[in-house]
Design a protein around this motif. Structure first.
Motif, PDB file in Angstrom:
ATOM      1  N   TYR A  85      -3.196 -10.598   2.214  1.00 49.53           N
ATOM      2  CA  TYR A  85      -1.832 -10.651   2.195  1.00 49.53           C
ATOM      3  C   TYR A  85      -1.156  -9.516   2.363  1.00 49.53           C
ATOM      4  CZ  TYR A  85       3.008 -11.899   0.901  1.00 49.53           C
ATOM      5  OH  TYR A  85       4.286 -12.033   0.856  1.00 49.53           O
ATOM      6  N   LEU A  86      -1.505  -8.444   1.364  1.00 55.91           N
ATOM      7  CA  LEU A  86      -1.063  -7.154   1.159  1.00 55.91           C
ATOM      8  C   LEU A  86      -1.353  -5.965   2.385  1.00 55.91           C
ATOM      9  CD1 LEU A  86      -0.944  -6.577  -2.555  1.00 55.91           C
ATOM     10  CD2 LEU A  86       0.872  -7.225  -0.910  1.00 55.91           C
ATOM     11  N   GLY A  87      -2.507  -6.623   3.160  1.00 56.67           N
ATOM     12  CA  GLY A  87      -3.031  -5.544   4.262  1.00 56.67           C
ATOM     13  C   GLY A  87      -4.352  -4.701   3.686  1.00 56.67           C
ATOM     14  N   TYR A  88      -4.565  -5.067   2.629  1.00 57.88           N
ATOM     15  CA  TYR A  88      -5.866  -4.138   2.107  1.00 57.88           C
ATOM     16  C   TYR A  88      -7.126  -4.677   2.558  1.00 57.88           C
ATOM     17  CZ  TYR A  88      -2.527  -1.856  -0.953  1.00 57.88           C
ATOM     18  OH  TYR A  88      -1.736  -0.863  -1.674  1.00 57.88           O
ATOM     19  N   THR A  89      -7.395  -4.950   4.026  1.00 56.08           N
ATOM     20  CA  THR A  89      -8.445  -5.646   4.486  1.00 56.08           C
ATOM     21  C   THR A  89      -9.800  -5.128   4.106  1.00 56.08           C
ATOM     22  OG1 THR A  89      -7.069  -5.735   6.490  1.00 56.08           O
ATOM     23  CG2 THR A  89      -9.377  -6.341   6.717  1.00 56.08           C
ATOM     24  N   LYS A  90     -10.213  -3.776   4.121  1.00 56.51           N
ATOM     25  CA  LYS A  90     -11.560  -3.430   3.595  1.00 56.51           C
ATOM     26  C   LYS A  90     -11.685  -4.071   2.007  1.00 56.51           C
ATOM     27  CE  LYS A  90     -14.355   0.653   3.109  1.00 56.51           C
ATOM     28  NZ  LYS A  90     -14.348   1.936   3.238  1.00 56.51           N
ATOM     29  N   LYS A  91     -10.948  -4.115   1.253  1.00 55.06           N
ATOM     30  CA  LYS A  91     -11.303  -4.445  -0.120  1.00 55.06           C
ATOM     31  C   LYS A  91     -11.164  -5.944  -0.261  1.00 55.06           C
ATOM     32  CE  LYS A  91      -7.878  -3.029  -3.050  1.00 55.06           C
ATOM     33  NZ  LYS A  91      -7.044  -2.915  -4.334  1.00 55.06           N
ATOM     34  N   ALA A  92     -10.320  -6.645   0.654  1.00 53.44           N
ATOM     35  CA  ALA A  92     -10.410  -8.022   0.500  1.00 53.44           C
ATOM     36  C   ALA A  92     -11.689  -8.437   1.245  1.00 53.44           C
ATOM     37  CB  ALA A  92      -9.237  -8.510   1.579  1.00 53.44           C
ATOM     38  N   VAL A  93     -12.228  -7.866   2.494  1.00 49.72           N
ATOM     39  CA  VAL A  93     -13.536  -8.150   2.839  1.00 49.72           C
ATOM     40  C   VAL A  93     -14.466  -8.128   1.738  1.00 49.72           C
ATOM     41  CG1 VAL A  93     -15.293  -7.705   4.719  1.00 49.72           C
ATOM     42  CG2 VAL A  93     -12.878  -8.036   5.295  1.00 49.72           C
ATOM     43  N   ILE A  94     -14.632  -6.988   1.062  1.00 49.16           N
ATOM     44  CA  ILE A  94     -15.707  -6.765   0.141  1.00 49.16           C
ATOM     45  C   ILE A  94     -15.394  -8.001  -0.964  1.00 49.16           C
ATOM     46  CG2 ILE A  94     -16.285  -5.358  -1.941  1.00 49.16           C
ATOM     47  CD1 ILE A  94     -15.278  -2.657  -0.202  1.00 49.16           C
TER      48      ILE A  94
END
Length: 140
Positions: A85-94
């Protein structure tokens, strides 16, 4: 890209202005597109026509909700939904991969990721995390 607080040119990847120390995207005195000084409350830069999105007179801004992000972190943190939601895609995928793979192995991955999401959700709601991945401040 220019600092909206002091008007000095800044690196588009920088989180803060090296000249004045303000967070990226904060300030209302200068156009972030051309660096020209703007009138208080102006919606559009008179020099370049850029929509200023200073929170006054500009509808449909890119601001994300602090409440939504915090609740997503608390309730769906193990899946990284708040970070998507916040755009932190790399962290979200991890977070998502560790949860899915960890649930197949020993069950520890989802527990660890839920704790991580819970902590981030609380940090968002208390204001410790107060910008999205683009540096845009979260709205209340």
């Amino acid at each position: 890209m220019y600092c909206k607080n002091c008007g000095k040119e800044m690196d588009p990847n920088a989180a803060v202005c090296l000249n004045c120390g303000c967070a990226k995207g904060t300030g209302t005195s200068y156009c972030q597109n051309c660096g020209s000084q703007v009138m208080p409350g102006a919606a559009i830069c008179t020099q370049c026509g850029y929509a200023l999105n200073n929170g006054v007179g500009v509808a449909g801004g890119d601001e994300k909700s602090k409440t939504v992000a915090g609740l997503l972190g608390i309730f769906l943190g193990a899946l990284g939904i708040h970070n998507f939601y916040l755009g932190y895609t790399k962290k979200a995928v991890i977070q998502l991969v560790v949860t899915l793979v960890g649930s197949l192995l020993f069950g520890l991955g989802p527990i660890a990721m839920e704790i991580w999401g819970l902590i981030e959700g609380i940090q968002i709601l208390t204001g410790k995390i107060n910008v999205d991945a683009n540096g845009t401040p979260l709205k209340p």
